[in-house]
Design a protein around this motif. Structure first.
Motif, PDB file in Angstrom:
ATOM      1  N   GLY A 176       0.829  -1.210   0.000  1.00 42.86           N
ATOM      2  CA  GLY A 176       0.000   0.000   0.000  1.00 42.86           C
ATOM      3  C   GLY A 176       0.861   1.257   0.000  1.00 42.86           C
ATOM      4  O   GLY A 176       0.702   2.128  -0.856  1.00 42.86           O
ATOM      5  N   PRO A 177       1.804   1.364   0.951  1.00 43.83           N
ATOM      6  CA  PRO A 177       2.660   2.555   0.972  1.00 43.83           C
ATOM      7  C   PRO A 177       3.390   2.813  -0.345  1.00 43.83           C
ATOM      8  O   PRO A 177       3.661   3.956  -0.687  1.00 43.83           O
ATOM      9  N   LEU A 178       3.699   1.747  -1.101  1.00 37.53           N
ATOM     10  CA  LEU A 178       4.370   1.964  -2.382  1.00 37.53           C
ATOM     11  C   LEU A 178       3.481   2.766  -3.330  1.00 37.53           C
ATOM     12  O   LEU A 178       3.982   3.544  -4.154  1.00 37.53           O
ATOM     13  N   VAL A 179       2.164   2.578  -3.216  1.00 38.27           N
ATOM     14  CA  VAL A 179       1.244   3.377  -4.035  1.00 38.27           C
ATOM     15  C   VAL A 179       1.368   4.847  -3.645  1.00 38.27           C
ATOM     16  O   VAL A 179       1.404   5.736  -4.495  1.00 38.27           O
ATOM     17  N   HIS A 180       1.477   5.082  -2.352  1.00 33.56           N
ATOM     18  CA  HIS A 180       1.659   6.449  -1.866  1.00 33.56           C
ATOM     19  C   HIS A 180       2.989   7.019  -2.363  1.00 33.56           C
ATOM     20  O   HIS A 180       3.050   8.160  -2.840  1.00 33.56           O
ATOM     21  N   VAL A 181       4.037   6.226  -2.279  1.00 32.69           N
ATOM     22  CA  VAL A 181       5.351   6.684  -2.734  1.00 32.69           C
ATOM     23  C   VAL A 181       5.301   7.042  -4.224  1.00 32.69           C
ATOM     24  O   VAL A 181       5.783   8.098  -4.648  1.00 32.69           O
ATOM     25  N   ALA A 182       4.670   6.171  -5.008  1.00 36.56           N
ATOM     26  CA  ALA A 182       4.587   6.454  -6.445  1.00 36.56           C
ATOM     27  C   ALA A 182       3.783   7.722  -6.695  1.00 36.56           C
ATOM     28  O   ALA A 182       4.136   8.531  -7.571  1.00 36.56           O
ATOM     29  N   SER A 183       2.728   7.927  -5.909  1.00 37.94           N
ATOM     30  CA  SER A 183       1.941   9.149  -6.085  1.00 37.94           C
ATOM     31  C   SER A 183       2.755  10.384  -5.735  1.00 37.94           C
ATOM     32  O   SER A 183       2.616  11.427  -6.377  1.00 37.94           O
ATOM     33  N   CYS A 184       3.597  10.262  -4.711  1.00 38.90           N
ATOM     34  CA  CYS A 184       4.481  11.390  -4.377  1.00 38.90           C
ATOM     35  C   CYS A 184       5.388  11.703  -5.563  1.00 38.90           C
ATOM     36  O   CYS A 184       5.602  12.869  -5.911  1.00 38.90           O
ATOM     37  N   CYS A 185       5.942  10.645  -6.173  1.00 40.06           N
ATOM     38  CA  CYS A 185       6.799  10.857  -7.350  1.00 40.06           C
ATOM     39  C   CYS A 185       6.001  11.608  -8.417  1.00 40.06           C
ATOM     40  O   CYS A 185       6.502  12.570  -9.016  1.00 40.06           O
ATOM     41  N   GLY A 186       4.765  11.160  -8.645  1.00 42.38           N
ATOM     42  CA  GLY A 186       3.932  11.805  -9.649  1.00 42.38           C
ATOM     43  C   GLY A 186       3.695  13.262  -9.338  1.00 42.38           C
ATOM     44  O   GLY A 186       3.841  14.138 -10.203  1.00 42.38           O
TER      45      GLY A 186
END
Lengths: 768, 768
Positions: free
Chosen positions: A232-242
């Motif tokens: 789940g947190p990886l989705v958050h991390v990817a969104s931060c990158c975005g």
């Protein structure tokens, strides 16, 4: 009549002559103020229209010269640039996090003294003396380092101590980092991302600090052995990158709607790297995260982003098997129709577990929110970490990394496999042929297998209970992996039971019908996989995307039917007890304004029953004529609403447009601050036509009037109003009756009404 | 004021008291009239609201007793029942069609005299004397049957003649069947299904006759060797199954919106059986067929349906490889980064071919439509069939079934493979190790390979040209397979060229960088697969779903990146020449009212510029008071519009609601026919409040007034209006200015405006 004809004409002229690109929100950017406040809902209709205007103006300018052409082309390409960037960055982050996690996890058991930056596997890589347990002389356990060799009991005690100590340190450090540097880094982030994508502004939720701290602490908490995952947190991390990449391009920086297109691609990339599932990623972003607003064009970009991320990750190759599939399975058998019954049993288990988990986790989160506990987030983390570590060490299945446990449980037993779980009794009559694994008979389980099953049952209970208290504490915490672990344990137990049933009673009619003697009939690994899907389905209430993720995760295209049956059963059983998944529960708990696009409305109402104001209160409107700066300021103070309809006269209540409080306030304050000719006595005009003589000089506010509010009648059903909000993403709808403005409906009114009708607290919806 | 307060109250009461379920459209059903005329657009907002009312009323009744509970449960389950049924039926149909096609195809070459109902493969199954070419003594060619053995030239001539004759007969019969029994069975059906799903009514397009004739003639025309596939038509067949099952359940029969939910699941099932691609099926139905209106719940059901269909088909097992994957590939190599360049070349080819195909096919279809040709559909079919057969027989690659050709081209050359395409020169120095096919070096191409390449080039040209004239003739015709064949030929040629380049110049820098000597480096089969994806992408402009279909079709998850690059390039190149895919072209050609949900609008306008009527014409409205049956009939005759706004008075133009012409006419006619007290002098009331004394007796038409029309202002931008139509699926929007109705916008106005702005003929949009 003339004035508003003029409004029309000017407006048309603006629209038409796209060269003269007038953005009424430009001054926000110019003065570096934010167009939307924190914790407010964006207006999709307005932002989409703004984007289209901007796009057309660039297209129009394109022909004016090569520089404009470059600007326009750059603008057209920037979407692809960003999604490629998001994919690459997410893949890199995920790879680094995976490598870091492995290193830190091994740190609890020992160290590679010569090269401390290597994990156990890498440390033993070059060694010639690596044993079957992946042990090698280069890798030293803590007891070896500290020279504790006296007795096996003291070695055990010391290593136990170090294990708990390192876990404690990692947990404590992570909690402090999150608390002090990036409070938004806690949790899985998926409820918030769902809310953000549905059109809500949470400032700096996707900032660089969150990215950094979340990545760092994620490794720590996974290594600390807490019952949580990093998916789940990886989705958050990817969104931060975005989000960070969006800041580089004005097209995306200045338009919240366009930004959300990138964020949805980022969410897909996140899932893609979390599970090695690019297709599952898009389906996840379609089914779970994204709502209706998105053009399908976004899907293609999401896919590209997800694929780039997966490719980058597979180049980094953290799982060491050279391709994307993470928990690869290759069973040499087909499943049989009678097995649908145990698969449905797994589904029921998954649904029940999901309901149990959601209920108690939400209950505990509620308690945390409303008690003194919330003031000691670090202490809570430390307690949970230490308790988890103390309990986990004693059971080999909880001591190992949860991902490894799942991988282990999904495997089929090879004849060369000597782990306790594969301790079958082979009395030597069967020739081992490793090339044709399907062709060996079912064997009786040895004592080690039975012991393992007890340990698995304990591990399952531990995970099931500890996760309730873990999901929600103030560190990054996903629940895909722990949920799957619970189901995988249960599935494996059921699978071995079925297998042994077949061994001891091969003549039971369904075995006799389906199984061939001398061939594998029941595969416990498959049960484990199906069980994992079922519990994950019960907890998250995902459907299609979960099935696709499971098959991409395991590479088992031919087991899609069992998984589907289990997930379907799990969802139905779960829905009977708790509505919505764990993420919806947390959205409600936090009072985020989120409109679920899947939910069907179960109650009736008319627009007249949800609109504000209710009788006897009368709607506050602004008249088209006769306003001064002072009168408007006074109105805003007396009636602190979010916006005011502009009407022709208060008698007729004939609608002209809508003015938001924020725009009006900003403009009036700005004029008073910067223009000394403007005083509180200045007349305010909402048109271009002003009388020739003026003292003090007048203020023209035509451009803040939204001339195009959507209108419904009093009798419009709630369903239709809801659809307007869900599908068009508008911020408000005006309610008209026979040409008169009667009231207005905002997203908050809708949410309040839904909450009230489903026996929830309407006051829980906190934000606009 | 009192009257309309009353309208409100009654309306509210109806809404609230869901037990008393009043459906204003009930009388249509009762008198067996259709609620929507043929070739009209449905009103999603109204039908969705109706469904929700019905649903709630059933839920409300549920508590009244066990019978009601059963009714309600049955209703709740019926969706799942239907989608399962659709899946099973589609799978069965597809299986039968596959088997029938194979039998008929073999019939052109010979027959199994002992058991004529067997195809060649089945005929030779039991034979012990089957040769490598799948020939066996049990199977006789036509020359053997007729005893023509004199010379090889006469055998060739005779078999050629029979081949053409059988093709001619099959083509002729199919054309006659379609013309006389089911004209709707022609074409691929996808443009029409797209239109139907977007909310258009084409009566009996999905009827049982269409299903039967289409299934039957599909086998014939594929067997006749025409350049067409059965993949598109299978989607139509599955939709027919869906529609037929809908008739069994009132929930779906009586509600066009609910019916479309099933149809979208059916479309997914169709793609699923066409390609053995359940996930591709849902993505196809999401990306290509379905628009915004659907709840995501539908996705899950679509998936279920697609999966059921795939399972049933795999049980029937027409491809004989025991699982779903149809063109299975298993290359023992990875692709190299430098290969992206040839893949992009393939993409460019695909895009150019797509543009070429769309342009000329549409041109030819236009010519057919506007010339005498349209009067001779059977003759056209016969000519195309005979020409195709005459040309195809001479080339082994066009003589064989197109699916087999594609399967053949996708394969990698085995060392045991003796087909001309795999005629590589092995001078005997390499040891053949069939288990490790990756580990043999690239070999020089033999003369047979070069000859094959020339034949492939000819086959490609033939397919490319003939398909232009084939797609659109009056028989079932899909273009997935011929489009793929063109790309597969080109890809194979390019692949072999690359391979030989590598053989003769292994030192070229990119080969040197990427390839290992002694291992396979370039795999022509992969190029073929990528080429097929690229041309299909160019023709249909599909994106994500195409990539997923390709990987499900071939099982090659690891080749998703090459496919993706090629498809992306193909789409970009294609879009530069022709906008939209072939299906969009045919939708435009036929003038269907279809709003593309993907298209972004490139031009600006205001609601005032698209609404009807334009100045100086004045909007025709019905006044709330003072109507008689006669005056309304007269109004309808004088102003034959589709509907009339109901206003408080013609001076104020204050909107109360909207009345459609169809409802009004139906009600007035019905009242005059059935109630002798009603005459043309009868007063008509749109409320419940009637004066006590009346002569003749009055007519109450309250329930046909739509009190909830959506309203926008004159200044609302075209984008927003378009979004309202696309996302909410409404039929009309009223344009209001300062409380006065100024005009209305229908879907047709929108389409006309789009057509006018994109230099198309606005008159081409034919239907409402």
């Amino acid at each position: 009549m003339q004035d508003d004809e003029e409004i029309l004409d000017t407006n048309r002229a603006i629209n038409r002559h796209s060269g003269a690109h007038i953005d009424p929100y430009e001054h926000y950017h110019r003065f570096n103020r934010k167009e939307y406040d924190d914790f407010t809902t964006i207006d999709w209709v307005r932002d989409r229209t703004r984007y289209l205007k901007r796009h057309r103006s660039l297209k129009f300018d394109e022909k004016k010269g090569w520089w404009n052409w470059i600007v326009s082309s750059h603008d057209a390409w920037s979407g692809w640039l960003i999604v490629s960037g998001v994919g690459i960055l997410s893949g890199l982050c995920a790879g680094l996090i995976d490598i870091g996690t492995e290193w830190m996890t091994d740190l609890r058991l020992g160290v590679c003294p010569q090269r401390f930056w290597l994990n156990k596997k890498a440390c033993c890589w070059s060694s010639n003396l690596t044993t079957a347990d992946n042990d090698c002389p280069e890798w030293l356990s803590w007891s070896q380092i500290f020279g504790i060799m006296s007795s096996s009991a003291s070695i055990f005690a010391f290593e136990y101590f170090v294990y708990v100590l390192v876990s404690f340190l990692l947990g404590f450090l992570a909690a402090v980092l999150v608390r002090d540097l990036a409070p938004y880094a806690c949790g899985s982030g998926i409820p918030e991302i769902k809310t953000i994508l549905s059109g809500f502004v949470i400032r700096s939720y996707l900032g660089k600090w969150v990215l950094l701290i979340k990545s760092l602490t994620m490794m720590m908490v996974v290594s600390a052995g807490l019952s949580l995952g990093k998916e789940g947190p990886l989705v958050h991390v990817a969104s931060c990158c975005g989000n960070m990449l969006c800041r580089l391009f004005p097209k995306y920086r200045q338009n919240e709607v366009k930004k959300r297109e990138i964020l949805s691609a980022a969410a897909a990339a996140g899932v893609s790297v979390a599970f090695g599932a690019p297709i599952g990623g898009i389906l996840f972003s379609l089914e779970e995260v994204v709502s209706y607003y998105f053009p399908l064009k976004t899907m293609w970009r999401s896919f590209f982003s997800a694929l780039m991320a997966a490719i980058v990750l597979s180049y980094i190759n953290p799982y060491g098997n050279g391709h994307l599939v993470r928990f690869e399975v290759s069973y040499d058998m087909v499943w049989h129709l009678f097995e649908l019954i145990p698969f449905i049993v797994l589904g029921i288990f998954g649904g029940l577990y999901g309901a149990f988990f959601i209920k108690f986790n939400i209950m505990w989160s509620n308690f945390r929110k409303n008690s003194a506990l919330k003031r000691f987030p670090v202490a809570e983390v430390v307690v949970v970490t230490v308790v988890t570590a103390l309990l986990s060490y004693l059971n080999p299945y909880t001591k190992e990394n949860t991902s490894s446990l799942i991988r282990h449980l999904f495997q089929q037993c090879d004849q060369s496999d000597s782990t306790p779980l594969c301790n079958y009794i082979n009395n030597g009559t069967y020739v081992i042929n490793t090339n044709d694994r399907a062709n060996f008979p079912t064997l009786p389980a040895g004592p080690q297998v039975l012991r393992s099953l007890w340990l698995l049952a304990l591990a399952m209970l531990l995970k099931a209970f500890v996760t309730i208290f873990t999901f929600g504490i103030k560190i990054p915490a996903g629940l895909f992996i722990p949920s799957m672990a619970v189901g995988a344990c249960f599935g494996r137990i059921l699978g071995v039971a079925m297998e042994q049933w077949y061994y001891y009673n091969p003549d039971t009619f369904f075995f006799k019908l389906a199984c061939h003697p001398g061939r594998v009939c029941v595969q416990p690994g498959l049960y484990s996989m199906v069980g994992a899907a079922a519990t994950l389905g019960g907890v998250t209430k995902m459907t299609v995307s979960l099935v696709v993720i499971m098959f991409e995760l395991t590479g088992g295209l031919q087991y899609i039917v069992p998984i589907m049956f289990a997930v379907m059963t799990s969802k139905w059983v779960g829905d009977a007890f708790v509505e919505g998944g764990i993420y919806d529960g947390h959205i409600r708990l936090n009072g985020y304004p989120f409109l679920d696009s899947k939910e069907e409305v179960k109650f009736t109402a008319n627009a007249s029953e949800i609109m504000q104001p209710r009788k006897p209160t009368i709607l506050v409107t602004i008249n088209y004529n006769g306003n001064t700066v002072g009168s408007l300021l006074e109105l805003m103070q007396e009636c602190p609403y979010q916006g005011y309809p502009l009407v022709y006269s208060s008698e007729s209540q004939q609608l002209i447009g809508f003015i938001t409080r924020k725009d009006l306030k900003h403009r009036l304050d700005f004029a008073l601050e910067t223009n000394s000719n403007i005083t509180v006595e200045s007349k305010v005009y909402f048109s271009d036509k002003i009388p020739a003589q003026h003292d003090p000089s007048p203020l023209l506010l035509k451009e803040i009037v939204d001339l195009t509010p959507l209108q419904v009648t009093l009798e419009t059903s709630f369903d239709t109003v809801l659809d307007i909000f869900r599908m068009l993403g508008t911020r408000k709808v005006l309610v008209i009756h026979k040409g008169r403005v009667m009231g207005l409906i905002t997203k908050k009114d809708i949410l309040r009404h839904i909450a009230a009708s489903t026996d929830q607290d309407p006051g829980a919806i906190q934000f606009h």
